[in-house]
Design a protein around this motif. Structure first.
Motif, PDB file in Angstrom:
ATOM      1  N   VAL A  60      35.378  55.206 -14.584  1.00  0.00           N
ATOM      2  CA  VAL A  60      33.938  54.522 -14.937  1.00  0.00           C
ATOM      3  C   VAL A  60      33.404  54.775 -16.514  1.00  0.00           C
ATOM      4  O   VAL A  60      33.105  53.802 -17.244  1.00  0.00           O
ATOM      5  N   VAL A 110      28.766  54.248  -8.867  1.00  0.00           N
ATOM      6  CA  VAL A 110      29.123  53.569 -10.385  1.00  0.00           C
ATOM      7  C   VAL A 110      27.750  53.756 -11.019  1.00  0.00           C
ATOM      8  O   VAL A 110      27.847  54.115 -12.291  1.00  0.00           O
ATOM      9  N   ARG A 111      26.504  53.416 -10.650  1.00  0.00           N
ATOM     10  CA  ARG A 111      25.388  53.305 -11.392  1.00  0.00           C
ATOM     11  C   ARG A 111      24.918  54.645 -11.767  1.00  0.00           C
ATOM     12  O   ARG A 111      24.342  54.993 -12.859  1.00  0.00           O
ATOM     13  N   ARG A 116      26.905  55.974 -14.822  1.00  0.00           N
ATOM     14  CA  ARG A 116      26.569  55.205 -16.035  1.00  0.00           C
ATOM     15  C   ARG A 116      25.233  55.795 -16.675  1.00  0.00           C
ATOM     16  O   ARG A 116      25.110  55.505 -17.678  1.00  0.00           O
ATOM     17  N   THR A 146      38.258  49.961 -13.776  1.00  0.00           N
ATOM     18  CA  THR A 146      37.829  49.622 -12.437  1.00  0.00           C
ATOM     19  C   THR A 146      38.038  50.904 -11.596  1.00  0.00           C
ATOM     20  O   THR A 146      39.025  51.635 -11.597  1.00  0.00           O
ATOM     21  N   PRO A 181      32.421  48.521  -6.159  1.00  0.00           N
ATOM     22  CA  PRO A 181      31.444  47.260  -7.134  1.00  0.00           C
ATOM     23  C   PRO A 181      30.919  47.918  -8.189  1.00  0.00           C
ATOM     24  O   PRO A 181      30.584  49.102  -8.231  1.00  0.00           O
ATOM     25  N   ALA A 182      30.529  47.277  -9.266  1.00  0.00           N
ATOM     26  CA  ALA A 182      29.952  47.424 -10.518  1.00  0.00           C
ATOM     27  C   ALA A 182      28.452  48.016 -10.302  1.00  0.00           C
ATOM     28  O   ALA A 182      28.009  48.917 -10.754  1.00  0.00           O
ATOM     29  N   ASN A 183      27.890  47.515  -9.161  1.00  0.00           N
ATOM     30  CA  ASN A 183      26.351  48.004  -8.660  1.00  0.00           C
ATOM     31  C   ASN A 183      26.486  49.081  -7.650  1.00  0.00           C
ATOM     32  O   ASN A 183      25.392  49.191  -7.024  1.00  0.00           O
ATOM     33  N   GLY A 240      35.488  52.553 -18.615  1.00  0.00           N
ATOM     34  CA  GLY A 240      35.503  51.249 -18.547  1.00  0.00           C
ATOM     35  C   GLY A 240      36.572  50.466 -17.682  1.00  0.00           C
ATOM     36  O   GLY A 240      36.718  49.521 -17.740  1.00  0.00           O
TER      37      GLY A 240
END
Length: 476
Positions: free
Chosen positions: A286, A301-302, A305, A291, A295-297, A289
């Protein structure tokens, strides 16, 4: 249901009751602190703890040990109220020097002390050390208090200073007074609940404590607090009447054995290491950058970040991780796939306990000479230390097969009794009102040493061969 007037407004207060396997019936009464804590209990940050297990991966060993941080938190709240009654009785009650405000702050802190724990509790706190994204759960707790409705509930019930006072107790390095000792001390509400609860839920037949006798014999005494050999001041904390010395001895031993048998169990610790390896792998992707199969959301992952975001943290719990495992098992990345499937399907690495092996090789338990037995134990410890150094020198822990660690390491240490003459010790009060360290009274406690386990977990025979080579060199 009881109706009260407060500030000209009529408020309906309902007495609430919770059934608990340890305390039986826990009642939230119609008084200010109980009603406030009930309201806090029904907030999102507290309800999230339903989905965070108290003992992380311990139910992989003890299937019954799947109780949540929520039920523990309610138990700590209940125990804190009992400790508050002890303090009130010892210092003369409200008509004496009992401080109701400070007691309320401590009871509130007891209820919410765990809201900063991530998925699988302590396992998550250390899972991201390698990528510098770990946060202490106490610091996280303060952020959640300030960033959610909890702060407003406290302010509305008491005043604007109340939330900060609660945070200060949770963040303090050592208790500032007897009320803070309800949250952090040798006999705090947290420990008095988890020692009994974790024993029951895990099913272990050891580590029972004489709780009622301990509670009846708690007193308020002043002890030194400070750093190293420097005393900063004296603070009031919980001590025991001398007649509870046997119960105190059992208490110290029970806590020690609970760590050895439950918290430091080799399989539990092995899954914690797998979880750490998985989270670090996801984090590297993550942050870089790339995968990661989610999912990105996705909440994980959130969070990676924005690890300091309260909202991002509150989205995380055990169910989020478990739900992600099946997705990650289908990942084309071999490391993500294998580590996830191992955790999901309970397929641990095999364990080689280096410290136990060295003990079996060098210790001489049947030697009639106590000096020789002691020297043999020392040799076993030295050989374990030599193995640790060789593993570091040869960077065995960095060995990978398609990104999958061949070997995982676990080092677990626990002092049986911290004899520092300060806050970490258990004190008994004699008839002369003088305090005495338990270790100076109990020969069993005085002779306790340190538990030190050093284990290596290997994925397959390639990893086992590397371990065998190190052990062979050390023991030749």
């Amino acid at each position: 249901m009881i109706t009260h007037n407060k500030g000209g407004n009529r408020m309906t207060r309902k007495v609430q009751r919770v059934r608990d396997p340890l305390h039986n019936l826990i009642q939230f009464g119609d008084n200010d602190i109980d009603q406030t804590c009930w309201n806090v209990l029904n907030t999102r940050p507290l309800q999230r703890l339903r989905r965070v297990k108290q003992l992380g991966f311990s139910d992989y060993v003890y299937p019954g040990a799947a109780h949540s941080r929520l039920v523990h938190s309610v138990g700590v709240f209940h125990t804190a109220r009992q400790l508050s009654e002890v303090i009130s009785d010892r210092v003369g009650g409200p008509s004496g020097r009992f401080n109701t405000r400070k007691a309320h702050v401590a009871i509130a802190a007891a209820l919410i002390h765990d809201i900063g724990h991530g998925p699988f509790s302590h396992a998550f706190e250390h899972a991201l050390d390698g990528v510098k994204l770990s946060r202490k759960h106490e610091t996280r707790t303060q952020a959640i208090i300030n960033g959610t409705e909890i702060s407003k509930i406290f302010e509305d019930a008491f005043d604007s200073d109340f939330p900060d006072e609660v945070s200060n107790i949770i963040l303090s390095r050592y208790p500032a007074d007897i009320y803070a000792s309800m949250v952090s001390s040798q006999f705090d509400a947290d420990r008095l609940d988890y020692m009994r609860r974790d024993r029951i839920m895990s099913g272990t037949q050891q580590s029972a404590i004489d709780y009622e006798w301990l509670l009846k014999n708690l007193k308020v005494g002043k002890i030194d607090v400070g750093v190293d050999d420097t005393n900063i001041k004296k603070v009031e904390t919980f001590v025991l009447d001398r007649k509870a010395s046997v119960a105190a001895e059992g208490y110290a031993l029970s806590l020690f054995y609970l760590y050895i048998n439950v918290y430091f169990h080799k399989t539990t610790r092995g899954f914690e290491k797998l979880f750490t390896a998985l989270m670090e792998n996801i984090a590297h992707r993550v942050i870089g950058g790339k995968t990661c199969g989610l999912p990105a959301n996705h909440p994980i992952v959130r969070y990676l970040r924005n690890p300091d975001g309260v909202e991002e943290f509150l989205r995380l719990d055990d169910t989020v991780v478990y739900g992600a495992l099946s997705q990650l098992c289908d990942s084309k990345d071999h490391a993500l796939s294998e580590l996830s499937c191992r955790i999901r399907d309970r397929k641990p690495y095999r364990c080689f306990d280096v410290s136990k092996y060295m003990a079996a090789t060098y210790e001489a338990p049947d030697d009639p000479d106590s000096a020789k037995r002691a020297e043999a134990r020392k040799t076993a410890r030295v050989k374990t230390a030599e193995a640790i150094e060789l593993i570091k020198e040869r960077k065995l822990l960095q060995r990978r097969d398609q990104g999958i660690p061949l070997i995982l390491e676990d080092e677990a240490k626990r002092d049986a009794y911290k004899r520092d003459g300060k806050i970490s010790s258990i004190y008994l009060m004699g008839a002369d009102e003088k305090l005495h360290d338990l270790a100076n009274i109990s020969s069993a406690v005085d002779e306790l040493g340190q538990y030190h386990a050093y284990r290596l977990y290997y994925r397959d025979e390639a990893g086992k061969k590397l371990i065998d080579q190190i052990v062979g060199e050390v023991t030749k």
